[in-house]
Write an enzyme that holds these catalytic residues in place. Structure first.
Site, PDB file in Angstrom:
ATOM      1  N   GLY A 189       0.856  -1.192   0.000  1.00 13.18           N
ATOM      2  CA  GLY A 189       0.000   0.000   0.000  1.00 13.18           C
ATOM      3  C   GLY A 189       0.887   1.236   0.000  1.00 13.18           C
ATOM      4  O   GLY A 189       0.564   2.246   0.622  1.00 13.18           O
ATOM      5  N   THR A 216       1.438   3.432  -2.137  1.00  7.04           N
ATOM      6  CA  THR A 216       0.950   4.683  -2.729  1.00  7.04           C
ATOM      7  C   THR A 216      -0.306   5.174  -2.013  1.00  7.04           C
ATOM      8  O   THR A 216      -0.903   6.166  -2.399  1.00  7.04           O
ATOM      9  CB  THR A 216       0.605   4.488  -4.230  1.00  7.04           C
ATOM     10  OG1 THR A 216      -0.313   3.393  -4.311  1.00  7.04           O
ATOM     11  CG2 THR A 216       1.833   4.192  -5.055  1.00  7.04           C
ATOM     12  N   LEU A 237      -2.552   6.195   3.883  1.00  7.27           N
ATOM     13  CA  LEU A 237      -1.902   6.003   5.188  1.00  7.27           C
ATOM     14  C   LEU A 237      -0.383   6.185   5.066  1.00  7.27           C
ATOM     15  O   LEU A 237       0.263   6.814   5.900  1.00  7.27           O
ATOM     16  CB  LEU A 237      -2.225   4.612   5.734  1.00  7.27           C
ATOM     17  CG  LEU A 237      -1.687   4.365   7.137  1.00  7.27           C
ATOM     18  CD1 LEU A 237      -2.553   5.057   8.175  1.00  7.27           C
ATOM     19  CD2 LEU A 237      -1.591   2.891   7.444  1.00  7.27           C
ATOM     20  N   LYS A 287      -6.178  -1.806  10.990  1.00 12.19           N
ATOM     21  CA  LYS A 287      -7.576  -2.145  11.153  1.00 12.19           C
ATOM     22  C   LYS A 287      -8.309  -1.977   9.826  1.00 12.19           C
ATOM     23  O   LYS A 287      -7.774  -1.301   8.959  1.00 12.19           O
ATOM     24  CB  LYS A 287      -8.210  -1.288  12.235  1.00 12.19           C
ATOM     25  CG  LYS A 287      -8.187   0.211  11.911  1.00 12.19           C
ATOM     26  CD  LYS A 287      -9.004   0.986  12.877  1.00 12.19           C
ATOM     27  CE  LYS A 287     -10.475   0.854  12.527  1.00 12.19           C
ATOM     28  NZ  LYS A 287     -11.179   2.153  12.512  1.00 12.19           N
ATOM     29  N   ASP A 299      -3.536  -0.494  16.718  1.00  7.09           N
ATOM     30  CA  ASP A 299      -4.635   0.366  17.150  1.00  7.09           C
ATOM     31  C   ASP A 299      -3.930   1.682  17.438  1.00  7.09           C
ATOM     32  O   ASP A 299      -3.249   1.808  18.460  1.00  7.09           O
ATOM     33  CB  ASP A 299      -5.301  -0.186  18.417  1.00  7.09           C
ATOM     34  CG  ASP A 299      -6.483   0.679  18.811  1.00  7.09           C
ATOM     35  OD1 ASP A 299      -6.365   1.918  18.713  1.00  7.09           O
ATOM     36  OD2 ASP A 299      -7.518   0.127  19.210  1.00  7.09           O
ATOM     37  N   HIS A 300      -4.064   2.624  16.537  1.00  7.99           N
ATOM     38  CA  HIS A 300      -3.178   3.797  16.652  1.00  7.99           C
ATOM     39  C   HIS A 300      -3.443   4.601  17.931  1.00  7.99           C
ATOM     40  O   HIS A 300      -2.596   5.362  18.359  1.00  7.99           O
ATOM     41  CB  HIS A 300      -3.238   4.668  15.390  1.00  7.99           C
ATOM     42  CG  HIS A 300      -4.455   5.530  15.283  1.00  7.99           C
ATOM     43  ND1 HIS A 300      -5.671   5.040  14.912  1.00  7.99           N
ATOM     44  CD2 HIS A 300      -4.651   6.851  15.516  1.00  7.99           C
ATOM     45  CE1 HIS A 300      -6.557   6.023  14.908  1.00  7.99           C
ATOM     46  NE2 HIS A 300      -5.964   7.143  15.280  1.00  7.99           N
ATOM     47  N   LYS A 327      -0.920   6.949  21.173  1.00  9.90           N
ATOM     48  CA  LYS A 327      -1.104   8.363  21.543  1.00  9.90           C
ATOM     49  C   LYS A 327      -0.449   8.630  22.894  1.00  9.90           C
ATOM     50  O   LYS A 327      -0.582   7.831  23.823  1.00  9.90           O
ATOM     51  CB  LYS A 327      -2.603   8.714  21.596  1.00  9.90           C
ATOM     52  CG  LYS A 327      -3.241   8.765  20.215  1.00  9.90           C
ATOM     53  CD  LYS A 327      -4.636   9.318  20.260  1.00  9.90           C
ATOM     54  CE  LYS A 327      -5.357   9.110  18.939  1.00  9.90           C
ATOM     55  NZ  LYS A 327      -5.111  10.110  17.923  1.00  9.90           N
ATOM     56  N   GLU A 353     -15.686  13.603  17.271  1.00  7.50           N
ATOM     57  CA  GLU A 353     -15.022  14.133  16.070  1.00  7.50           C
ATOM     58  C   GLU A 353     -15.895  15.199  15.433  1.00  7.50           C
ATOM     59  O   GLU A 353     -17.129  15.094  15.459  1.00  7.50           O
ATOM     60  CB  GLU A 353     -14.804  13.006  15.059  1.00  7.50           C
ATOM     61  CG  GLU A 353     -13.838  11.958  15.532  1.00  7.50           C
ATOM     62  CD  GLU A 353     -13.544  10.976  14.426  1.00  7.50           C
ATOM     63  OE1 GLU A 353     -12.661  11.262  13.612  1.00  7.50           O
ATOM     64  OE2 GLU A 353     -14.218   9.934  14.363  1.00  7.50           O
ATOM     65  N   ASP A 402     -16.210   0.878  13.914  1.00  8.29           N
ATOM     66  CA  ASP A 402     -15.098   1.748  13.512  1.00  8.29           C
ATOM     67  C   ASP A 402     -14.335   2.277  14.728  1.00  8.29           C
ATOM     68  O   ASP A 402     -13.112   2.402  14.683  1.00  8.29           O
ATOM     69  CB  ASP A 402     -15.666   2.919  12.691  1.00  8.29           C
ATOM     70  CG  ASP A 402     -14.586   3.838  12.166  1.00  8.29           C
ATOM     71  OD1 ASP A 402     -13.611   3.312  11.600  1.00  8.29           O
ATOM     72  OD2 ASP A 402     -14.705   5.069  12.313  1.00  8.29           O
ATOM     73  N   HIS A 429     -10.644   1.362  19.447  1.00  2.00           N
ATOM     74  CA  HIS A 429     -10.080   2.462  20.236  1.00  2.00           C
ATOM     75  C   HIS A 429     -10.760   2.629  21.604  1.00  2.00           C
ATOM     76  O   HIS A 429     -10.111   2.756  22.626  1.00  2.00           O
ATOM     77  CB  HIS A 429     -10.187   3.790  19.485  1.00  2.00           C
ATOM     78  CG  HIS A 429      -9.708   3.717  18.057  1.00  2.00           C
ATOM     79  ND1 HIS A 429      -8.616   2.977  17.692  1.00  2.00           N
ATOM     80  CD2 HIS A 429     -10.164   4.288  16.919  1.00  2.00           C
ATOM     81  CE1 HIS A 429      -8.428   3.112  16.382  1.00  2.00           C
ATOM     82  NE2 HIS A 429      -9.354   3.892  15.889  1.00  2.00           N
TER      83      HIS A 429
HETATM   84  C1  BG6 Z   1      -9.937   5.653  12.779  1.00  2.00           C
HETATM   85  C2  BG6 Z   1     -11.339   5.605  12.296  1.00  2.00           C
HETATM   86  O1  BG6 Z   1      -9.540   4.408  13.284  1.00  2.00           O
HETATM   87  O2  BG6 Z   1      -9.816   6.633  13.800  1.00  2.00           O
HETATM   88  C3  BG6 Z   1     -11.793   6.977  11.807  1.00  2.00           C
HETATM   89  O3  BG6 Z   1     -11.450   4.667  11.232  1.00  2.00           O
HETATM   90  C4  BG6 Z   1     -11.568   8.013  12.859  1.00  2.00           C
HETATM   91  O4  BG6 Z   1     -13.155   6.951  11.412  1.00  2.00           O
HETATM   92  C5  BG6 Z   1     -10.140   7.950  13.385  1.00  2.00           C
HETATM   93  O5  BG6 Z   1     -11.821   9.272  12.289  1.00  2.00           O
HETATM   94  C6  BG6 Z   1      -9.949   8.867  14.559  1.00  2.00           C
HETATM   95  O6  BG6 Z   1      -8.595   8.911  14.878  1.00  2.00           O
HETATM   96  P1  BG6 Z   1      -7.969  10.187  15.568  1.00  2.00           P
HETATM   97  O7  BG6 Z   1      -6.555   9.824  15.835  1.00  2.00           O
HETATM   98  O8  BG6 Z   1      -8.132  11.327  14.610  1.00  2.00           O
HETATM   99  O9  BG6 Z   1      -8.768  10.420  16.812  1.00  2.00           O
END
Ligand code: BG6
Length: 473
Positions: free
Chosen positions: A5, A7, A10, A144, A173-174, A178, A212, A231, A236
């Site tokens: 991936g 190109t 992400l 994910k 899981d990003h 954080k 968000e 999602d 998260h």
């Molecule tokens: C992602 C979701 O995992 O996390 C998105 O797929 C969401 O829909 C995003 O907008 C939020 O991440 P962050 O770091 O901007 O809070």
């Protein structure tokens, strides 16, 4: 690092900028190179030019030409389609050359920054083309969504386990990268004042919000199959819940931490005891149906609010309220711990004394606020809430690392603490599946909400019913 991936969005927005940040801080190992794989035919030169543009756009540091030059010379582009064996063979030969040139000892991690349909085929082809054997370690980093429900997650996991050991599988899981989420364990376990109070005797309830401001944007196609529960909550939010509620791990390592987290996920009270229609609120923002690639009759939720309990002695009868949604008033992720009302209080003319709050701010502001009561100066006996505020990114020049920087380093160092283990994923899906069975895609349960607020009215009622309120602080 092999990026499938290469190109994609992400890679451009997060991965290459994160590598630049690491290089800028001198944290990238010397024996390191990147092979970016993409379907599109293009020359290395063009690819390098494209990633430069992304770094210029997304980097949190100024552009240092020397640092960039040294990094970009180690980034290579290899075009092939993910089904094509011949491409993997070329990749294998190429990686062998890189091993020699950069003395990487055969160590590799394969980063799957592609859409989930391609996960199984890539993993399978890596194995059948002998890209997962030989000298050095071979790790898999997988983005994910990890499945769409328990069943598909199990199937995906089986496919992966045919090729990679659990200890070599890094499920991203990003949120776990954080800063403030990493800091939560420190705040809890490195301070003797919080941990003794961290239980049902002193805590009234806990609120977790991930709000968000943006809508689904161009991701309508993906979102139609996900919705807020899959999602955001499945990964998260449940991770955040687990870190907030877990017992102290017996040591600071990946297995001990994840053992404790999974216990929390297992202890979430399931459907049988949840009062589904009262304890779950789902909403859809007005205008969602007009978004690109969204079914005009869609019943997908863009907001989810839940009230949960954990079956454990520590959390006996303590509600956890969680909410997440798109198109809300502001971008804000935080955990609010509301302590019980003080047993002894007196105030002017019977005014109600506010509860103590510990607010862990995850984003955009990073820090923690402790709200306590004090006397208002003056002759009257007035009690007012005051704050102790720790803000780690309010000062000019403060620049927290992005989640992906830490996570990429973790993979290279072999530290999986900030990645989800299979049993965590499994438990999370069990919970989400039970909710989906009852509540998702049911028009009568879905409430429309206006953009720019805090979601559906039912979300307010979720707390009002218990004589509580959301703290939109
Ligand atoms: C992602 C979701 O995992 O996390 C998105 O797929 C969401 O829909 C995003 O907008 C939020 O991440 P962050 O770091 O901007 O809070």
């Amino acid at each position: 690092m092999v990026i499938f991936g290469g190109t994609g969005d992400l890679t451009h927005r997060k991965l290459i900028p994160a590598l630049y940040h690491l290089a800028y801080q001198g944290l990238l190992p010397e024996n390191f190179a990147v092979a970016a794989v993409g379907r599109r035919e293009k020359s290395e030169e063009v690819y390098r030019q494209e990633v430069l543009q992304s770094v210029e756009k997304y980097a949190r540091f100024e552009m240092d030409q020397k640092v960039w030059r040294e990094l970009v010379e180690r980034i290579y582009y290899i075009p092939f389609s993910f089904e094509e064996d011949e491409g993997y063979k070329r990749l294998r030969d190429f990686l062998e050359k890189l091993d020699q040139g950069y003395h990487t000892g055969g160590n590799r991690f394969y980063y799957l920054a592609v859409s989930p349909e391609s996960f199984p085929i890539i993993v399978e082809r890596l194995k059948s083309n002998q890209l997962t054997q030989g000298e050095g370690w071979h790790r898999l980093v997988i983005e994910k969504p990890f499945g769409q429900n328990l069943d598909s997650a199990q199937r995906l996991n089986e496919k992966i386990q045919e090729v990679f050991l659990e200890r070599d599988t890094y499920r991203i899981d990003h949120y776990l990268g954080k800063e403030m989420i990493q800091n939560m364990m420190v705040i809890r376990f490195a301070n003797s004042i919080f941990e003794p109070l961290w239980n049902h005797q002193y805590i009234d309830h806990i609120q977790i919000t991930a709000a968000e401001q943006e809508g689904v944007g161009s991701r309508g196609g993906y979102y139609e199959k996900a919705g807020a529960l899959r999602d955001m909550v499945q990964n998260h939010i449940l991770q955040l819940l687990a870190i907030t509620a877990m017992e102290p791990p017996y040591k600071n390592d990946a297995e001990a931490i994840r053992d404790e987290k999974v216990k929390i996920l297992r202890s979430i009270r399931f459907k049988e005891t949840m009062n589904m229609h009262e304890d779950v609120t789902l909403g859809q923002y007005r205008g969602y149906l007009q978004e690109q690639r969204v079914d005009p009759n869609s019943t997908i939720e863009t907001f989810a609010g839940l009230k949960l309990f954990l079956d454990s002695e520590r959390w006996k009868d303590v509600p956890f309220y969680i909410r997440t949604g798109k198109m809300l008033k502001e971008k804000m992720t935080q955990v609010v711990v509301q302590f019980k009302k003080p047993p002894l209080f007196y105030s002017h003319e019977g005014e109600e004394v506010q509860p103590n709050l510990l607010i862990i701010r995850i984003q955009p502001e990073e820090g923690a606020v402790f709200q306590f009561n004090a006397k208002k100066p003056g002759t009257l006996q007035q009690v007012v809430p005051v704050d102790m505020n720790f803000c780690q990114n309010c000062h000019i020049g403060a620049n927290s690392p992005e989640a992906y920087e830490k996570l990429l380093l973790d993979v290279m160092e072999g530290d999986a603490s900030r990645f989800t283990r299979w049993d965590e994923v499994e438990q999370s899906w069990k919970f989400i599946d039970s909710l989906s069975d009852c509540c998702t895609n049911k028009k009568e349960l879905l409430e429309t909400y206006s953009p720019g607020g805090w979601g559906p009215i039912k979300s307010e009622e979720l707390l009002l019913r218990d004589k509580r309120k959301w703290w939109n602080l």
